[in-house]
Scaffold this motif. Sequence first.
Motif, PDB file in Angstrom:
ATOM      1  N   VAL A 106       0.854  -1.193   0.000  1.00  0.00           N
ATOM      2  CA  VAL A 106       0.000   0.000   0.000  1.00  0.00           C
ATOM      3  C   VAL A 106       0.888   1.240   0.000  1.00  0.00           C
ATOM      4  O   VAL A 106       1.871   1.315   0.737  1.00  0.00           O
ATOM      5  CB  VAL A 106      -0.899   0.050   1.266  1.00  0.00           C
ATOM      6  N   GLU A 107       0.511   2.204  -0.837  1.00  0.00           N
ATOM      7  CA  GLU A 107       1.132   3.524  -0.759  1.00  0.00           C
ATOM      8  C   GLU A 107       0.066   4.497  -0.274  1.00  0.00           C
ATOM      9  O   GLU A 107      -1.046   4.523  -0.805  1.00  0.00           O
ATOM     10  CB  GLU A 107       1.652   3.961  -2.126  1.00  0.00           C
ATOM     11  N   ILE A 108       0.403   5.274   0.750  1.00  0.00           N
ATOM     12  CA  ILE A 108      -0.633   6.108   1.379  1.00  0.00           C
ATOM     13  C   ILE A 108       0.018   7.353   1.980  1.00  0.00           C
ATOM     14  O   ILE A 108       1.196   7.317   2.375  1.00  0.00           O
ATOM     15  CB  ILE A 108      -1.403   5.271   2.446  1.00  0.00           C
ATOM     16  N   GLY A 109      -0.717   8.457   2.014  1.00  0.00           N
ATOM     17  CA  GLY A 109      -0.184   9.691   2.583  1.00  0.00           C
ATOM     18  C   GLY A 109      -0.929  10.076   3.859  1.00  0.00           C
ATOM     19  O   GLY A 109      -2.121   9.800   4.000  1.00  0.00           O
ATOM     20  N   PHE A 110      -0.210  10.698   4.798  1.00  0.00           N
ATOM     21  CA  PHE A 110      -0.851  11.124   6.051  1.00  0.00           C
ATOM     22  C   PHE A 110      -0.423  12.516   6.463  1.00  0.00           C
ATOM     23  O   PHE A 110       0.679  12.959   6.117  1.00  0.00           O
ATOM     24  CB  PHE A 110      -0.474  10.181   7.204  1.00  0.00           C
ATOM     25  N   ASN A 111      -1.271  13.166   7.244  1.00  0.00           N
ATOM     26  CA  ASN A 111      -0.857  14.344   7.984  1.00  0.00           C
ATOM     27  C   ASN A 111       0.084  13.841   9.077  1.00  0.00           C
ATOM     28  O   ASN A 111      -0.298  13.008   9.910  1.00  0.00           O
ATOM     29  CB  ASN A 111      -2.086  15.027   8.587  1.00  0.00           C
ATOM     30  N   CYS A 112       1.308  14.334   9.071  1.00  0.00           N
ATOM     31  CA  CYS A 112       2.359  13.815   9.952  1.00  0.00           C
ATOM     32  C   CYS A 112       1.967  13.882  11.433  1.00  0.00           C
ATOM     33  O   CYS A 112       2.095  12.915  12.175  1.00  0.00           O
ATOM     34  CB  CYS A 112       3.629  14.623   9.704  1.00  0.00           C
ATOM     35  N   ARG A 113       1.461  15.035  11.860  1.00  0.00           N
ATOM     36  CA  ARG A 113       1.134  15.208  13.280  1.00  0.00           C
ATOM     37  C   ARG A 113      -0.001  14.280  13.699  1.00  0.00           C
ATOM     38  O   ARG A 113       0.026  13.690  14.782  1.00  0.00           O
ATOM     39  CB  ARG A 113       0.753  16.681  13.547  1.00  0.00           C
ATOM     40  N   TYR A 114      -1.005  14.134  12.826  1.00  0.00           N
ATOM     41  CA  TYR A 114      -2.144  13.281  13.180  1.00  0.00           C
ATOM     42  C   TYR A 114      -1.718  11.830  13.399  1.00  0.00           C
ATOM     43  O   TYR A 114      -2.155  11.171  14.336  1.00  0.00           O
ATOM     44  CB  TYR A 114      -3.213  13.335  12.079  1.00  0.00           C
ATOM     45  N   LEU A 115      -0.855  11.354  12.511  1.00  0.00           N
ATOM     46  CA  LEU A 115      -0.398   9.967  12.640  1.00  0.00           C
ATOM     47  C   LEU A 115       0.477   9.815  13.888  1.00  0.00           C
ATOM     48  O   LEU A 115       0.324   8.878  14.667  1.00  0.00           O
ATOM     49  CB  LEU A 115       0.376   9.552  11.381  1.00  0.00           C
ATOM     50  N   SER A 116       1.353  10.801  14.090  1.00  0.00           N
ATOM     51  CA  SER A 116       2.266  10.753  15.235  1.00  0.00           C
ATOM     52  C   SER A 116       1.501  10.785  16.568  1.00  0.00           C
ATOM     53  O   SER A 116       1.795  10.027  17.490  1.00  0.00           O
ATOM     54  CB  SER A 116       3.233  11.928  15.125  1.00  0.00           C
ATOM     55  N   GLU A 117       0.492  11.668  16.665  1.00  0.00           N
ATOM     56  CA  GLU A 117      -0.268  11.771  17.926  1.00  0.00           C
ATOM     57  C   GLU A 117      -1.009  10.472  18.247  1.00  0.00           C
ATOM     58  O   GLU A 117      -1.089  10.068  19.407  1.00  0.00           O
ATOM     59  CB  GLU A 117      -1.261  12.939  17.858  1.00  0.00           C
ATOM     60  N   ALA A 118      -1.537   9.824  17.226  1.00  0.00           N
ATOM     61  CA  ALA A 118      -2.242   8.556  17.452  1.00  0.00           C
ATOM     62  C   ALA A 118      -1.272   7.488  17.953  1.00  0.00           C
ATOM     63  O   ALA A 118      -1.559   6.754  18.892  1.00  0.00           O
ATOM     64  CB  ALA A 118      -2.935   8.101  16.177  1.00  0.00           C
ATOM     65  N   LEU A 119      -0.087   7.425  17.326  1.00  0.00           N
ATOM     66  CA  LEU A 119       0.908   6.428  17.751  1.00  0.00           C
ATOM     67  C   LEU A 119       1.380   6.703  19.178  1.00  0.00           C
ATOM     68  O   LEU A 119       1.549   5.789  19.981  1.00  0.00           O
ATOM     69  CB  LEU A 119       2.104   6.434  16.795  1.00  0.00           C
ATOM     70  N   LYS A 120       1.577   7.995  19.498  1.00  0.00           N
ATOM     71  CA  LYS A 120       2.023   8.342  20.858  1.00  0.00           C
ATOM     72  C   LYS A 120       0.955   7.970  21.880  1.00  0.00           C
ATOM     73  O   LYS A 120       1.258   7.493  22.969  1.00  0.00           O
ATOM     74  CB  LYS A 120       2.341   9.838  20.957  1.00  0.00           C
ATOM     75  N   ALA A 121      -0.311   8.189  21.524  1.00  0.00           N
ATOM     76  CA  ALA A 121      -1.405   7.894  22.453  1.00  0.00           C
ATOM     77  C   ALA A 121      -1.533   6.396  22.722  1.00  0.00           C
ATOM     78  O   ALA A 121      -2.025   5.985  23.761  1.00  0.00           O
ATOM     79  CB  ALA A 121      -2.722   8.450  21.915  1.00  0.00           C
ATOM     80  N   SER A 122      -1.050   5.580  21.782  1.00  0.00           N
ATOM     81  CA  SER A 122      -1.173   4.126  21.981  1.00  0.00           C
ATOM     82  C   SER A 122      -0.333   3.659  23.169  1.00  0.00           C
ATOM     83  O   SER A 122      -0.640   2.657  23.790  1.00  0.00           O
ATOM     84  CB  SER A 122      -0.718   3.378  20.733  1.00  0.00           C
TER      85      SER A 122
END
Length: 370
Positions: free
Chosen positions: A316-332
């Motif tokens: 899969v190739e996919i794009g993300f808003n960097c902060r949104y992805l980072s905040e979700a990973l940090k919250a995990s």
Amino acid sequence: YKMKFICKQAEINEALANVSRAVPPKSTISALEGVKLYLNRTVLELTGYDLELGIQTKIKVQSDDVGECILNSRLFNEIIRKMPSETIEVEVDENLTATIKSSSAEYKILAMPADEYPSIPDHDTGDNFTVRQPMLKNMINETIFAVAVADNKPILMGELFDIIDHNFNLVAIDGYRLAVRSENIESDDHYNFVVKAKALSEVSKLLKDDENESVTMHVSKKHITFEIGKYMVLSRLLEGEFHNYKGSIPEKHSTEIIINARELIACLDRCMLLINEKSKAPVKCLFKDGKVKISCSSALGKLNDEMEADMSGPPVEIGFNCRYLSEALKASESDKVRLQLNGGLSPMKIVPMEGNAYTFLVLPMRLKSE
């Protein structure tokens, strides 16, 4: 109107610091810019309230008096904080002059009559349920990042408490991402209400990490009250229909990646160096052949990076808003997570290795074709 009490500087200082977080800096009702003091002999009750959020606590004092008044929150706070000795004496005379004494320092400031203070809704009515303080603190802290900040949908500026069949889900959505934290609780009742994020962040500051401490929530039609140790936090509930979050979470996935969350966060932090308000470039992720290739390109420069991952399913190739992805990973707060995808245009689902303590969804950003 006369009242007089003696108290410990540390105790009144802590109580004031906490209740005044509910005091608005500016209000059309000038009484609300104050802290209400209600003295009932050896107990002093302090209240801060902005008509939406109220914080109240009681401290032990030495006194034989019963009385009440309002003192300007900012001024009273600062005075108490800067007092020279551990004991403080406060006296309010019939002309509403408050004298605040500690060792050699003596202030005189004006008080206001307590009847100008709006009454806080009673919290004894309504249903209640109890959970452990660390659990609620953790649930709030791991979801609050996904609450909407703009008020085009006011209901999304709060978090949904969805409790049914002993399962407690706390949900936040802002239209670009979704966060759900789930725990089992002992309540048989069914609840579904939305609490403003501002209130939840104040509640979280008062919650302790001690497993033996619990928090009781009283829920009525329009309000919720959190009883946290000596503190009571009251918040108006948000009205309206919350988004059907269960319907937004994909059941199936075609590609799954098991990845070290800390490594991926570190990589996204490197991407952040190239992203600012002017150049909001997406982070491009290519999941293929057991590798994650990450690239980011903005007006400031380019970054290419890669890391190993366990993968199943098509690339899969996919794009993300960097902060949104980072905040979700940090919250995990996990070392390893599962990333679940259905191609490059559907949201990414982030779940734990085992169980369903959390589910995070992050919507993709469109990638410009090279």
